[in-house]
Structure formats: C-alpha cells, structure tokens
Scaffold this active site. Structure first.
Site, PDB file in Angstrom:
ATOM      1  N   GLY B 172     -44.869 -12.054 -11.417  1.00 19.49           N
ATOM      2  CA  GLY B 172     -44.323 -13.378 -11.682  1.00 19.49           C
ATOM      3  C   GLY B 172     -43.482 -13.945 -10.552  1.00 19.49           C
ATOM      4  N   TYR B 209     -54.457 -23.360 -14.326  1.00 16.66           N
ATOM      5  CA  TYR B 209     -53.667 -22.635 -15.313  1.00 16.66           C
ATOM      6  C   TYR B 209     -54.327 -22.831 -16.669  1.00 16.66           C
ATOM      7  CZ  TYR B 209     -49.627 -21.277 -18.125  1.00 16.66           C
ATOM      8  OH  TYR B 209     -48.796 -20.672 -19.030  1.00 16.66           O
ATOM      9  N   LEU B 210     -54.722 -21.722 -17.276  1.00 15.06           N
ATOM     10  CA  LEU B 210     -55.446 -21.805 -18.538  1.00 15.06           C
ATOM     11  C   LEU B 210     -54.469 -21.604 -19.686  1.00 15.06           C
ATOM     12  CD1 LEU B 210     -58.188 -19.565 -17.094  1.00 15.06           C
ATOM     13  CD2 LEU B 210     -58.611 -21.922 -17.840  1.00 15.06           C
ATOM     14  N   HIS B 242     -44.077 -13.548 -17.845  1.00 15.83           N
ATOM     15  CA  HIS B 242     -45.299 -13.036 -17.213  1.00 15.83           C
ATOM     16  C   HIS B 242     -45.338 -11.510 -17.165  1.00 15.83           C
ATOM     17  CE1 HIS B 242     -46.388 -17.100 -16.098  1.00 15.83           C
ATOM     18  NE2 HIS B 242     -45.197 -17.250 -15.560  1.00 15.83           N
ATOM     19  N   ARG B 299     -53.936   1.497  -9.683  1.00 17.60           N
ATOM     20  CA  ARG B 299     -53.025   2.582 -10.061  1.00 17.60           C
ATOM     21  C   ARG B 299     -53.111   2.789 -11.569  1.00 17.60           C
ATOM     22  NH1 ARG B 299     -49.578  -0.815 -12.702  1.00 17.60           N
ATOM     23  NH2 ARG B 299     -49.244  -2.805 -11.702  1.00 17.60           N
TER      24      ARG B 299
END
Lengths: 159, 499
Positions: B172, B209-210, B242, B299
């Site tokens: 974020g 941006y959805l 986020h 990772r």
C-alpha cells in the site's frame, strides 16, 4: 487447579445475581439464573482485563470501573450490537440522562436476552432502533454523549 | 510423503522472527533437519529462539538484525548453515541476498534471484503476465519521468477511478486512488515522494481501479524446470489499508470455470518463468467475473496455512524438498481440496483506526480443539514493541464446509484471550459475523465501507460482574497487585465459604 463450589462469591446487578462457579486463572465461570458464561480475568495494579467472546474489556481497578473507559474519549459513544439479534425492549428515550451501568436496551441474540448498558454517565443523543427491530452484529444501536450532561452528577454507586 | 532429504546435511538458518520463524523451524524439524535461529537482542527470549536447535545473536538495531545481508552470511558461516529460509518480509524478496547466498555455496529456500527480480518489479511482472496471456488490468507505465499532461491523457484512456502505484512497491505504500483527472496533479507527486522514501525508487504507474472487487490468489509450487502445481486459491478480500486480515480457501461463490481459468493462468506463469519453490499469484476478481493479474509474491505467504489445511500439504516441507533438488511429490500433485479453512490475523492494533497497540502481554490464551490451528509468535510475559510488525498470531480453522468454519472460528475466538494490548480479535469476530462476509461476498473495501465506525462491544453484565468480582479472586492480579499479596487459592476459597 479448578475450584468449584456452590457458595462462590456473588455480586448483585440489575439483571440478577452473578455467582462464581469456578475460578482457574485466567478462566472464570459465572452463573446468573440458569445462564452460564466462561470469561477470562487478568489484573494488573491499575486494570482488570475481562475477556468475553474474543473481546477484552479493560476496566480500571479501585475506582468506579467506567472511569477509565471514558477518559480517552471525547464523551461521545456509539453503542453497537455485539451480535445479530432483535431489540426486545427500549428502556430510554432520546434526551434522557442515564447513569453509568444503567440498562438502555434489551437485546435478544442467540436466544438469550442481554442488556446494553451505559458505559458512563451521559445523555442519550440518538436512538437508532425500536422494539422489534432486527439488528446485525456491529449495528449502531444508540448514541450517547457525556459532555452534554448537566451539572447534576449521577450517583453511579447504586448498581 | 516420500523419504525426507538427507537430514544430517540440512542445517537451515531462518532469517526471520516471530510466528513465521517458529513455523519454519517446525517444518525443518519435521523434515529431520537442524534449525538455526538468528535473533535481535530484544527477541532473545522469544519462543522461536527457544524452539531452534541453535540460536545466534545478531548485531545492530532490532530491524537491522534481520536485514543485514553481510551479518546473515556471517551467521551462516558461524553456525555451519547449509541453507537459508527467509520467511516473509525482511530479506525474502531480496534478489541480491539470494545471489549472495548461492555464491557462498548456500541454498536459498525460495526461487531464483532472477524470478525475485522479475516479479519484484511490478512493471516487468505485468509485462511477463501479458506475454503468458494472463489478463492484466488496463494500465499505463511511463518509460521515464513523464509530465502530468501525458499521465492525464493516459488516465483518460484507462478510465476512472484509477490507482497510482509504486513500481517497486507493495503493502500500500505509494498507492493512491484518483477519482477525477484533477486528482492526478496532487496525487502523482506525493505518490512519487512516498515511493522514493519507502523503496528508494520513485517510479509510479497508473491502472484501472476495480470497485467491489475481490482479491483472489493462487498458491503455486514449481520445481524450477517448468513443472508446477496449483494448490487451490485463497480469497483474501477482507483488508484494511490494503493489507489482509482474514483469508479463506476455497474462495466462496467462485464458479468452477473461473476457478479453473485462475489456476491455469497462475500455472502458465510458473511454466513461463521456470519458477522454483512456493509462490503466490495474486489476482483481482471484478464484480462481473473478469479477473486480472496483480502481482506474484515469490515467497511463502502469511496466509499459507489455509491452503495447508484444505489441501493436506506442508508448504514449508515442499519448499525444503524443492530447494534440495527434489521433484514435486505426487502427494502434492494429487492433493485435492477438502472442506473449508479460514484464517484471521491477530494484530496488536486498535480497530477501527488500526493504530499499533504497544505493551506487555499480561495474559495470552489460545483456542484449542478439532480443526483449530494457531501459529503464534508470542507468549504471556512478552512485549509488543514498536520495532516490528504488530501481528501476534494467526488463528486458522478448518471444517467440512464454509458455514461450519465460520461457526468454528467464532467459537475459537471466544476461547481466545489477550490482555495487555488491544487486538483485532473482537473486530474480526464481528467481520465474520457480518452478512456480507457470511454470504461469501466480501470485497476489498468492505472494511473501509462498513466498519470505519466500528466500536468494541459494550460491556455487558457478565463483564461487569467479572470485573467487580475480580478483587475477590485469588491470583486474578499480577504479582504487582497490592491487595492480593500472595494468597493461595485456598485462602480465597475459605473466604467464599465464609461469605
């Protein structure tokens, strides 16, 4: 070590007499009427932490227990429903002055009645629910403001 | 699983701390290896240090202890480590670290440095996804410093609202949501500054941006030679700032056809990059069912346990095997999802602002019972400090179906008690009780939309009664309690009898 004794310590609140069924730190089992809950209790010098349903409530020791909760706040409180349920009773009206610990609403959730109480002396500024309303967990039920209090202090020592 | 990799030779140094260090130590032990902990001075009494076979104190500040590549290499040498597991965060996605280890003849338990570098650069990662025919979000990436006028023109093409994101970033940082073209003039320079400060790289890009979208990610494991397996997906839509706080697997309300396409898209990236080890391909699933590649995390993820519980695999074990040159075991390739798992992250934070809550842990009680797993890095008496991420633990439940898993989690949370710092426990309990979550419709801004006014449950009479009775309970207080002295429980029992 678990202790279980029918003559455990008791305390009287508006909603009934609460009795210690067992105490095996930090697990505390309380009984009130036919109802029973397992809570957690752990204290430091200044604070008693009480855990119920995953939430930990920090209660100041030695003084009126609501004092600490109010000190960090502006005086405004939104009380929310702890779980989904139904409003059984509304015991106050907007504009009412309420005392710390006074019952404001009675909710029915998971087939049990539970009161919503004033966390400190304050004035009811807004009621968001009425008798019979269905509520979701987290819904705002009632708004309080302690800064709106007049100069007559409520005596909270009765509960 | 088949026989473990030669246990006498595997000495795994864990370049991490807290719950993930403990998780990896358990995995190393299960594989018959020796686990080596490195630790900062403030962490020296932590559970993970105790759990290791060897512990090694690190120089420097509390965070430098886990970030200093030279010092970690020196620790490997001093402790005779043969391999390093980086956990998540810290050095886990540092390509230079992976290179240094391999140059020193040590095994890095993770992908190649090239994979880390590729996926760590969000711009190159998106290009790679496009080349693999994985759908990506409409976006614009400037080649170099680009003037605001160009950004504005490109933003019009992409459509509003749009995100301004740091090319080098994550978590974020450097991220902004622009709802009008006029927002760009202010937001782009500030995002650049934030990215520069956080990552030393001020490049930003724009993307659509959805809204009301879900965050769905696919757990993959590759053998480094193009072979891979998708171990189902996780829905991590419940986020604050986020950052994820509740995750589950399988994703609810996901049509089978979409699920298969998601898994195939994730696997095509594994194949294209000859990905080695465990990784996660993150997607955003739009309200209309279309999905787009977000990024690939190279990772182990914080939320890996939900996959382990549903698929019956041990991802750390798989990481160890693949890092030591084994193929993906048949047991993992044939693993099929069973039941439903949910994880909640227990942060020492105060909802709904989620400010970190610092202090001593006076009491810590974790839930137990069938289908309940706790990955914790803390214990009673520990300190929650400002030095590290405030995540204390993860509580994971597994049940036959989603609604049973939700009920099991609510029970598990009621069995949990943490005294001394505020936590996200009560908040998460309300979120999983919320009708949107219960319906399996959580979306990434659910908390921002529905929970910004959340307040902790009011004290009811049970709590009131317990608090008032506490002074009469022996042992309720800490040793510092003045009125308790050191009374045995029997003393108090006598008092009860007299009462």
């Amino acid at each position: 070590m678990t202790m279980s004794d029918t003559s455990g310590p008791t305390i009287d609140l508006d909603s009934g007499t609460y009795r210690v069924v067992s105490w095996n730190p930090p697990h505390l089992v309380l009984e009130c009427g036919d109802d029973r809950r397992t809570l957690f209790v752990s204290s430091t010098k200044a604070t008693t932490f009480v855990g119920l349903d995953g939430s930990t409530h920090a209660v100041a020791r030695g003084r009126r227990s609501n004092a600490q909760l109010s000190e960090a706040e502006s005086g405004h409180d939104d009380l929310t429903s702890p779980m989904p349920g139904k409003v059984l009773e509304v015991l106050v009206a907007e504009g009412d002055t309420v005392e710390s610990g006074q019952r404001l609403l009675i909710l029915e959730a998971m087939k049990m009645e539970s009161p919503i109480r004033a966390p400190h002396d304050s004035v009811v500024t807004k009621l968001h629910v009425a008798v019979g309303d269905t509520i979701a967990g987290g819904d705002t039920l009632i708004e309080l403001d302690s800064t709106a209090l007049g100069d007559a202090p409520a005596d909270g020592s009765t509960a | 699983m088949t026989e473990a990799p030669t246990p006498v030779q595997m000495r795994v140094l864990i370049a991490n701390r807290g719950e993930i260090a403990l998780r990896v130590i358990r995995g190393v032990h299960a594989a018959g290896g020796v686990a080596i902990a490195i630790h900062s001075d403030v962490d020296r009494h932590s559970p993970f240090v105790r759990a290791a076979d060897v512990s090694y104190p690190m120089p420097g500040s509390p965070t430098e202890a886990y970030l200093n590549v030279d010092a970690v290499l020196a620790a490997c040498q001093a402790t005779g480590a043969t391999a390093v597991h980086p956990g998540y965060g810290f050095l886990s996605e540092n390509a230079g670290f992976a290179e240094r280890l391999e140059a020193a003849g040590l095994i890095f338990i993770g992908p190649t440095a090239d994979s880390i570098r590729l996926m760590g650069d969000k711009t190159r990662a998106v290009e790679c996804a496009r080349e693999a025919n994985v759908p990506t979000v409409p976006s614009f990436t400037p080649d170099a410093e680009v003037d605001l006028a160009t950004m504005r023109t490109e933003a019009e093409t992409i459509g509003l609202p749009l995100l301004i994101k740091a090319a080098a970033g994550g978590g974020g940082k450097g991220m902004r949501v622009a709802r009008s073209l006029d927002d760009l003039a202010e937001m782009i320079p500030s995002a650049v500054r934030e990215a520069q400060n956080a990552f030393g790289d001020g490049r930003v890009f724009l993307e659509r941006y959805l809204e009301n979208a879900k965050h769905i990610e696919v757990q993959v494991v590759g053998d480094g030679h193009g072979d891979g397996v998708a171990l189902g997906e996780r829905d991590c839509s419940v986020q604050r700032r986020h950052q994820k706080i509740i995750e589950e697997s399988p994703a609810p309300n996901l049509p089978d056809e979409t699920r298969q396409r998601l898994h195939a898209a994730a696997l095509s990236l594994v194949e294209k990059t000859n990905y080695r080890g465990a990784g996660t391909v993150e997607f955003i699933l739009a309200a209309d069912g279309e999905f787009f590649f977000l990024e690939m995390n190279t990772r182990l993820q914080v939320e890996h346990p939900v996959t382990e519980m549903v698929h019956g695999v041990d991802l750390v074990d798989l990481q160890l095997r693949i890092a030591h040159g084994e193929k993906i075991p048949a047991s993992a390739k044939e693993a099929s999802p069973r039941g439903h798992a949910i994880e909640i992250r227990v942060y020492a934070e105060t909802p709904p602002t989620f400010m970190p809550s610092i202090g001593s842990l006076h009491e810590v009680v974790w839930p137990e019972g069938p289908g309940v797993r706790v990955d914790s890095g803390v214990e009673r008496g520990g300190e929650v400090s400002v030095h590290y991420d405030p995540m204390l633990a993860k509580i994971i439940v597994h049940a036959a179906n989603r609604s049973s898993a939700i009920e099991r989690m609510r029970r598990a949370l009621a069995e949990t008690f943490i005294a001394g710092v505020d936590t996200t426990l009560g908040f998460c309990r309300d979120v999983i009780g919320h009708e949107t979550f219960r319906g399996g419709h959580a979306y990434t801004t659910l908390i921002a939309d529905e929970f910004t006014d959340w307040v902790a449950p009011a004290r009811d009479d049970w709590v009131e009664a317990a608090a008032r009775l506490a002074p009469r309970l022996a042992g309720a207080g800490s040793e510092a309690t003045p009125d308790a002295g050191q009374p045995g429980v029997w003393t108090t029992l006598d008092q009860w009898r007299m009462a």
